[in-house]
Write an enzyme that holds these catalytic residues in place. Sequence first.
Site, PDB file in Angstrom:
ATOM      1  N   GLU A 195       2.766  -3.238  -2.912  1.00 38.80           N
ATOM      2  CA  GLU A 195       1.296  -3.171  -3.200  1.00 38.80           C
ATOM      3  C   GLU A 195       0.815  -4.267  -4.392  1.00 38.80           C
ATOM      4  OE1 GLU A 195       0.219   0.913  -3.741  1.00 38.80           O
ATOM      5  OE2 GLU A 195       2.065   1.584  -2.372  1.00 38.80           O
TER       6      GLU A 195
ATOM      7  N   GLU B  44      -9.341   1.690  -2.727  1.00 40.21           N
ATOM      8  CA  GLU B  44      -8.728   3.098  -3.090  1.00 40.21           C
ATOM      9  C   GLU B  44      -9.357   3.514  -4.158  1.00 40.21           C
ATOM     10  OE1 GLU B  44      -4.556   5.294  -4.160  1.00 40.21           O
ATOM     11  OE2 GLU B  44      -4.627   3.064  -3.707  1.00 40.21           O
TER      12      GLU B  44
END
Length: 389
Positions: free
Chosen positions: A201, A302
């Site tokens: 990520e 997010e």
Amino acid sequence: MGMAGFIAVLMLIGVIISPCVYGRELSDHQEIEVERLLKGLNKPALKSIKSEDGDIIDCVPIYSQPAFDHPLLKNHTIQMRPNFIPKSTSMYTKTKTKATQVCHKNGRCPENTVPIRRTKKEDIIRSKSIESFGKKTTSSIPEDTPSTHHEYAIMNSQRGKYFGTKFAMNVWNPEVQIRDEFSLAQTWLVSGDGPNLNTIEAGLQVYPGMYGDNNIRLFVFWTTDDYKQTRCYNVNCNPGFVQRSNSITVGGAYTPVSQYDGEQYELSVLIWKVNEELVGYWPGSLFTSLGDGATIVQWGGEIVNFETDGKHTSTDMGSGHFADEGFRKASYFRNIMTVDGTNTLSEPQGVYPTITNDNCYNVKAGDGTGTSWGLNFFYGGPGQNAKCP
């Protein structure tokens, strides 16, 4: 400090809850343990740069960086340049302004060193515990199931075989209401399942609980065990990310940032064995399944949200404006591509959205392929509003 000793320190102090979180001073013993951890994290530097945002960037000899504390990398030789990089099947024109890091105003690190953001005592005691310092508080990849505290507005690839992704994203500085919340924009490369879930990520985040401020910062993250033991941001714990660039700082802040209805600043990202900016890489030996390629790629925003008085917080995702507002107002990912087994960049087919709470944050596909933006989408939102109480 050797690797065995470093692990012993983490295990010893991992169960100590920092009393500073509750407004008390550290005991003498706890003070010693924090200093031992700092000594293990902060490697001797050839030069240090004081950034105007308060960070200290240490220029650490490239083979002294924290990655080499990992036992699998004890004899690792740094891959300085790839023999080739993925080739695109299309050509797009870059028209936006490139984002730069704050620390660059005060200089850059010399050759054969890497810039590492110095960990300070207050960084550690700001964590809920020394064990949790630098670790991701959430423990799952984006899913369709809404979560009280975990919200997404993302695009997903179809399941397949992927060896990387490339895209451009505009850089915003979202407002975060509560210290322990974060707001980020990133890509996920995911493979495996259950306890063998692997992810890589990378992207941008505002996380005052980690960094002590509300600046937008570059981050990297990886896990090989479904976010259990390996779940660390940047180079704070579970070393493994090998830095190569002597100018880009993992954890470093960006300025200036995009302005509503004004100038847009961008960051280009390539996740594929090595980064387009030559920032660094994760050696394949660290992973249990990602070495054979990712099965899905995800891109988007997010949020970790903690309600106050039963209400959703006003923490922004991206620009803090919904996707429908479009260019210069909403956040975007554009020219999204994936790398296939032939080392070719191409636009993924059949991408689809996941939105956990579209009254708070949403995502909207762009105008489609065939334009200079290629595959693209807008995303974001303000959190609390009339539809998101």
